[in-house]
Scaffold this motif. Structure first.
Motif, PDB file in Angstrom:
ATOM      1  N   VAL A  38      -1.417  -3.702  11.644  1.00 41.72           N
ATOM      2  CA  VAL A  38      -0.934  -2.846  10.507  1.00 41.72           C
ATOM      3  C   VAL A  38      -0.109  -1.812  10.858  1.00 41.72           C
ATOM      4  O   VAL A  38      -0.562  -1.074  11.530  1.00 41.72           O
TER       5      VAL A  38
ATOM      6  N   LEU B  33       7.017   3.752   0.935  1.00 40.75           N
ATOM      7  CA  LEU B  33       5.832   3.675   1.595  1.00 40.75           C
ATOM      8  C   LEU B  33       6.256   2.135   2.350  1.00 40.75           C
ATOM      9  O   LEU B  33       6.778   1.224   1.639  1.00 40.75           O
ATOM     10  N   VAL B  34       6.466   1.888   3.563  1.00 41.38           N
ATOM     11  CA  VAL B  34       6.466   0.727   4.214  1.00 41.38           C
ATOM     12  C   VAL B  34       5.348   0.032   4.916  1.00 41.38           C
ATOM     13  O   VAL B  34       4.517   0.999   5.657  1.00 41.38           O
ATOM     14  N   ARG B  35       4.933  -0.801   4.671  1.00 43.41           N
ATOM     15  CA  ARG B  35       3.946  -1.798   5.394  1.00 43.41           C
ATOM     16  C   ARG B  35       4.369  -2.900   5.953  1.00 43.41           C
ATOM     17  O   ARG B  35       4.565  -3.801   5.197  1.00 43.41           O
TER      18      ARG B  35
ATOM     19  N   GLN C 111       2.011   1.306   8.780  1.00 39.15           N
ATOM     20  CA  GLN C 111       2.347   1.581   7.701  1.00 39.15           C
ATOM     21  C   GLN C 111       2.675   3.099   7.582  1.00 39.15           C
ATOM     22  O   GLN C 111       2.133   3.999   8.469  1.00 39.15           O
TER      23      GLN C 111
END
Length: 79
Positions: A50, A19-21, A52
């Motif tokens: 944001v 997961l990339v945020r 994500q």
């Protein structure tokens, strides 16, 4: 600030499937765009934007602010 990344261009690296945020705050710009994943967000001045997603595509991808144009980050997704 004013179209330039505070602290310089970020260069994070993650393994595929993670997961990339990204959280971006800006006082300028009309769009934040993650190339390759084709994710686009419209920032609101002073509020966090944001982005994500799950890193499904390996390679190197640029996160840019548009109008003014500025490179914010280069994300590397490792296989």
């Amino acid at each position: 600030v004013n179209g330039r990344p505070v602290g310089g261009i970020r260069r994070p690296s993650v393994k595929k499937g993670r997961l990339v945020r990204f959280v971006v705050r800006t006082n300028a710009g009309t769009e934040i765009h993650l190339h390759g994943y084709e994710i686009e967000k419209t920032p609101k001045k002073g509020l966090p934007t944001v982005i994500q997603f799950v890193a499904k595509i390996p390679g190197r991808f640029e996160l840019e602010l548009h109008h003014p144009d500025a490179l914010l980050a280069q994300l590397t997704v490792r296989p």
